[in-house]
Design an enzyme around this catalytic site. Structure first.
Site, PDB file in Angstrom:
ATOM      1  N   TRP A  75       0.852  -1.190   0.000  1.00 36.30           N
ATOM      2  CA  TRP A  75       0.000   0.000   0.000  1.00 36.30           C
ATOM      3  C   TRP A  75       0.893   1.247   0.000  1.00 36.30           C
ATOM      4  O   TRP A  75       2.049   1.186   0.441  1.00 36.30           O
ATOM      5  CB  TRP A  75      -0.938  -0.001   1.214  1.00 36.30           C
ATOM      6  CG  TRP A  75      -0.268   0.123   2.558  1.00 36.30           C
ATOM      7  CD1 TRP A  75       0.161  -0.891   3.357  1.00 36.30           C
ATOM      8  CD2 TRP A  75       0.058   1.343   3.257  1.00 36.30           C
ATOM      9  NE1 TRP A  75       0.728  -0.402   4.508  1.00 36.30           N
ATOM     10  CE2 TRP A  75       0.680   0.972   4.479  1.00 36.30           C
ATOM     11  CE3 TRP A  75      -0.108   2.702   2.986  1.00 36.30           C
ATOM     12  CZ2 TRP A  75       1.127   1.899   5.419  1.00 36.30           C
ATOM     13  CZ3 TRP A  75       0.335   3.633   3.915  1.00 36.30           C
ATOM     14  CH2 TRP A  75       0.951   3.231   5.113  1.00 36.30           C
ATOM     15  N   GLU A 114       5.547   8.710  14.691  1.00 30.80           N
ATOM     16  CA  GLU A 114       5.955   8.114  13.409  1.00 30.80           C
ATOM     17  C   GLU A 114       6.903   9.040  12.651  1.00 30.80           C
ATOM     18  O   GLU A 114       7.843   8.581  11.996  1.00 30.80           O
ATOM     19  CB  GLU A 114       4.722   7.821  12.545  1.00 30.80           C
ATOM     20  CG  GLU A 114       3.770   6.786  13.121  1.00 30.80           C
ATOM     21  CD  GLU A 114       4.293   5.353  13.034  1.00 30.80           C
ATOM     22  OE1 GLU A 114       5.291   5.112  12.344  1.00 30.80           O
ATOM     23  OE2 GLU A 114       3.680   4.484  13.686  1.00 30.80           O
ATOM     24  N   GLU A 138       8.038   2.144   7.593  1.00 34.02           N
ATOM     25  CA  GLU A 138       7.612   3.071   8.645  1.00 34.02           C
ATOM     26  C   GLU A 138       7.420   4.491   8.101  1.00 34.02           C
ATOM     27  O   GLU A 138       6.551   5.230   8.571  1.00 34.02           O
ATOM     28  CB  GLU A 138       8.659   3.112   9.775  1.00 34.02           C
ATOM     29  CG  GLU A 138       8.746   1.854  10.604  1.00 34.02           C
ATOM     30  CD  GLU A 138       7.514   1.636  11.469  1.00 34.02           C
ATOM     31  OE1 GLU A 138       6.702   2.564  11.604  1.00 34.02           O
ATOM     32  OE2 GLU A 138       7.362   0.527  11.999  1.00 34.02           O
ATOM     33  N   HIS A 176       3.976   5.547   7.319  1.00 29.06           N
ATOM     34  CA  HIS A 176       3.017   5.779   8.403  1.00 29.06           C
ATOM     35  C   HIS A 176       2.905   7.273   8.727  1.00 29.06           C
ATOM     36  O   HIS A 176       1.800   7.820   8.826  1.00 29.06           O
ATOM     37  CB  HIS A 176       3.421   5.007   9.664  1.00 29.06           C
ATOM     38  CG  HIS A 176       3.500   3.526   9.456  1.00 29.06           C
ATOM     39  ND1 HIS A 176       4.009   2.664  10.389  1.00 29.06           N
ATOM     40  CD2 HIS A 176       3.136   2.749   8.394  1.00 29.06           C
ATOM     41  CE1 HIS A 176       3.945   1.425   9.937  1.00 29.06           C
ATOM     42  NE2 HIS A 176       3.434   1.455   8.723  1.00 29.06           N
ATOM     43  N   GLU A 199       6.895  -2.330  18.833  1.00 33.44           N
ATOM     44  CA  GLU A 199       6.030  -2.605  17.680  1.00 33.44           C
ATOM     45  C   GLU A 199       4.658  -3.070  18.149  1.00 33.44           C
ATOM     46  O   GLU A 199       3.637  -2.702  17.569  1.00 33.44           O
ATOM     47  CB  GLU A 199       6.651  -3.661  16.760  1.00 33.44           C
ATOM     48  CG  GLU A 199       7.901  -3.211  16.030  1.00 33.44           C
ATOM     49  CD  GLU A 199       7.640  -2.226  14.899  1.00 33.44           C
ATOM     50  OE1 GLU A 199       6.476  -1.880  14.638  1.00 33.44           O
ATOM     51  OE2 GLU A 199       8.622  -1.797  14.276  1.00 33.44           O
ATOM     52  N   THR A 208       2.730  -0.016  19.351  1.00 34.15           N
ATOM     53  CA  THR A 208       2.170   0.804  18.273  1.00 34.15           C
ATOM     54  C   THR A 208       1.034   0.068  17.559  1.00 34.15           C
ATOM     55  O   THR A 208       0.072   0.694  17.111  1.00 34.15           O
ATOM     56  CB  THR A 208       3.246   1.243  17.262  1.00 34.15           C
ATOM     57  OG1 THR A 208       4.008   0.114  16.882  1.00 34.15           O
ATOM     58  CG2 THR A 208       4.148   2.304  17.822  1.00 34.15           C
ATOM     59  N   ASP A 250       0.771  -3.206   9.692  1.00 40.55           N
ATOM     60  CA  ASP A 250       2.230  -3.154   9.475  1.00 40.55           C
ATOM     61  C   ASP A 250       2.973  -3.381  10.789  1.00 40.55           C
ATOM     62  O   ASP A 250       3.964  -4.118  10.845  1.00 40.55           O
ATOM     63  CB  ASP A 250       2.658  -1.779   8.928  1.00 40.55           C
ATOM     64  CG  ASP A 250       2.521  -1.678   7.422  1.00 40.55           C
ATOM     65  OD1 ASP A 250       1.964  -2.606   6.807  1.00 40.55           O
ATOM     66  OD2 ASP A 250       2.980  -0.652   6.864  1.00 40.55           O
ATOM     67  N   GLU A 251       2.509  -2.712  11.839  1.00 39.89           N
ATOM     68  CA  GLU A 251       3.192  -2.816  13.142  1.00 39.89           C
ATOM     69  C   GLU A 251       3.166  -4.265  13.638  1.00 39.89           C
ATOM     70  O   GLU A 251       4.138  -4.752  14.218  1.00 39.89           O
ATOM     71  CB  GLU A 251       2.551  -1.896  14.194  1.00 39.89           C
ATOM     72  CG  GLU A 251       2.295  -0.460  13.766  1.00 39.89           C
ATOM     73  CD  GLU A 251       3.540   0.356  13.449  1.00 39.89           C
ATOM     74  OE1 GLU A 251       4.610  -0.240  13.228  1.00 39.89           O
ATOM     75  OE2 GLU A 251       3.437   1.597  13.402  1.00 39.89           O
ATOM     76  N   HIS A 255       5.788  -6.152  11.842  1.00 45.80           N
ATOM     77  CA  HIS A 255       7.114  -5.803  12.383  1.00 45.80           C
ATOM     78  C   HIS A 255       7.345  -6.482  13.731  1.00 45.80           C
ATOM     79  O   HIS A 255       8.443  -6.962  14.019  1.00 45.80           O
ATOM     80  CB  HIS A 255       7.242  -4.280  12.551  1.00 45.80           C
ATOM     81  CG  HIS A 255       7.153  -3.533  11.256  1.00 45.80           C
ATOM     82  ND1 HIS A 255       6.807  -2.194  11.175  1.00 45.80           N
ATOM     83  CD2 HIS A 255       7.349  -3.939   9.982  1.00 45.80           C
ATOM     84  CE1 HIS A 255       6.813  -1.823   9.903  1.00 45.80           C
ATOM     85  NE2 HIS A 255       7.141  -2.851   9.167  1.00 45.80           N
TER      86      HIS A 255
HETATM   87 FE   LIG Z   1       6.470  -0.730  12.929  1.00 46.75          FE
HETATM   88 FE   LIG Z   2       4.890   2.863  12.451  1.00 46.74          FE
END
Ligand SMILES: [Fe+2]
Ligand SMILES: [Fe+2]
Length: 394
Positions: free
Chosen positions: A91, A134, A172, A175, A225, A228, A257-258, A261
């Protein structure tokens, strides 16, 4: 994170005690000092960060441990780099924003602004705090590149550690971009104040307590991570509850995404527990004793010396990130890494294991007491420059 030590790893209500006991008020603290009144400084004075981290331990990992990380490079290539997304399939912020080249751009912006009117000011305080966290991404990439054995030695190194750090940074980076553009278009926030906060924060950086030690670093990033993931997940939930499904999609996409991660970083620590349980156990206890500080802990807007404290209090009150989450994350990771079942440790390692396994319930008990005390007190409020100095209950 991104990391978070903010959104930091939050420790909201206990943070009050922490800030008082450590004297985190202007002008000095034991570990973090506040450099007050930059606005009145003479033009000729050398630049100073708004907040400065004091004594810092460096290079605490014994040099022979470098081999531990060298020995798992092939493993990292096969098991960690698979958690990164192919750019072509990823994305991009533009997927969620009005298209500037389109005839309908102004209508799309109008719709975005109409939807954002349904969200309360206190929600924007938390969303802005998350966005600022971020946006301080240069600090986190720098922090990862302080770690012995895994740093990107050339800036374009092809070790799996360096490849991960650069590609993670690139993920990142989206974000902050996406949240920044959304907030700009919403018209609900004072962008100049927010931009100043970002500039101050990157200039001050963060107190990682990594000590250049990758055991510490990967424990921190696993924790952060997940923090978040929880925080962006909750801003998604609240946006949906207020009828802004597009914003919910934005925050939910970032949260996903977090989570990915977190899976990668916690897998590295899992591996370290397998191949070097004693050192990993000691590092986990050490990081928990020092406390996981949120990445944006040193935030400052030029006005509020305890801005992070105020922001984290709102996050706690709205249930976006709470002290309970902190205990839950620790408990989750202790289970994920099977810490309770570790055997063959040194005497010190067993003491560390005992400390860590008992910590989540201890934190919860402390938090319950802090909540009871907080309820007995009168509610107070603080003005946030990010939302044109409107007062919000903290
Ligand atoms: Fe992350
Ligand atoms: Fe992030």
């Amino acid at each position: 994170m991104a990391l978070t030590l903010h959104l930091t790893a939050f420790f909201p209500s206990s943070f009050k005690q922490l800030s008082l006991s450590q004297g985190l008020k202007c002008p000095k603290a034991s570990m973090v000092s506040t450099h007050c009144s930059p606005a009145v400084e003479s033009e000729n004075k050398p630049f100073r960060p708004a907040k400065e981290v004091g004594f810092q331990v460096t290079h605490s990992m014994p040099p022979d441990k470098i081999e531990v990380f060298k020995s798992i490079e092939n493993w990292a290539t096969d098991n960690i780099l698979v958690h990164l997304h192919n750019v072509e399939k990823s994305w991009q912020p533009q997927d969620f924003l009005p298209a500037p080249e389109s005839e309908g751009f102004y209508d799309q912006v109008k719709e975005l602004r109409e939807r954002s009117k349904e969200l309360p000011d206190e929600y924007f305080v938390v969303l802005v705090g998350n966005m600022i966290t971020e946006e301080a991404l240069p600090t986190y990439q720098t922090a990862l590149n302080t770690l012995d054995a895994v740093r990107d030695e050339t800036g374009a190194s092809l070790t799996p550690w360096a490849i991960w750090t650069r590609a993670w940074t690139a993920e990142e980076n989206k974000h902050g971009d996406l949240l920044n553009k959304y907030l700009y278009l919403s018209g609900r926030v004072d962008m100049r104040q927010i931009e100043k906060t970002i500039q101050y924060l990157i200039g001050s950086a963060m107190d990682t307590k990594f000590e250049n030690n990758p055991y510490n670093g990967f424990i921190y990033t696993s924790f952060q991570e997940r923090a978040t993931f929880i925080s962006h997940g909750n801003t998604a939930r609240l946006a949906k509850a207020h009828g802004d499904t597009k914003l919910a999609q934005i925050c939910g996409t970032i949260a996903a995404d977090e989570k990915r991660h977190e899976a990668a970083y916690s897998k590295i620590v899992e591996k370290l527990f397998q191949i070097d349980p004693d050192a990993t156990m000691l590092a986990l206890a050490d990081m928990m004793r020092k406390k996981i500080t949120m990445p944006a802990y040193l935030m400052y807007d030029g006005q509020d010396d305890i801005l992070f404290h105020h922001y984290s209090a709102v996050a706690q009150r709205l249930g976006v990130y709470t002290a309970k989450d902190y205990a839950d994350i620790l408990e989750f990771l202790v289970g994920r890494w099977k810490v309770e079942k570790l055997t063959g440790l040194s005497a010190e390692g067993y003491r560390a294991q005992h400390f860590v396994c008992g910590l989540p319930s201890k934190i919860r008990r402390m938090e319950e007491k802090a909540q009871t005390r907080a309820k007995a007190k009168q509610a107070s409020s603080a003005p946030f420059s990010w939302i044109f100095h409107k007062e919000i209950i903290v």
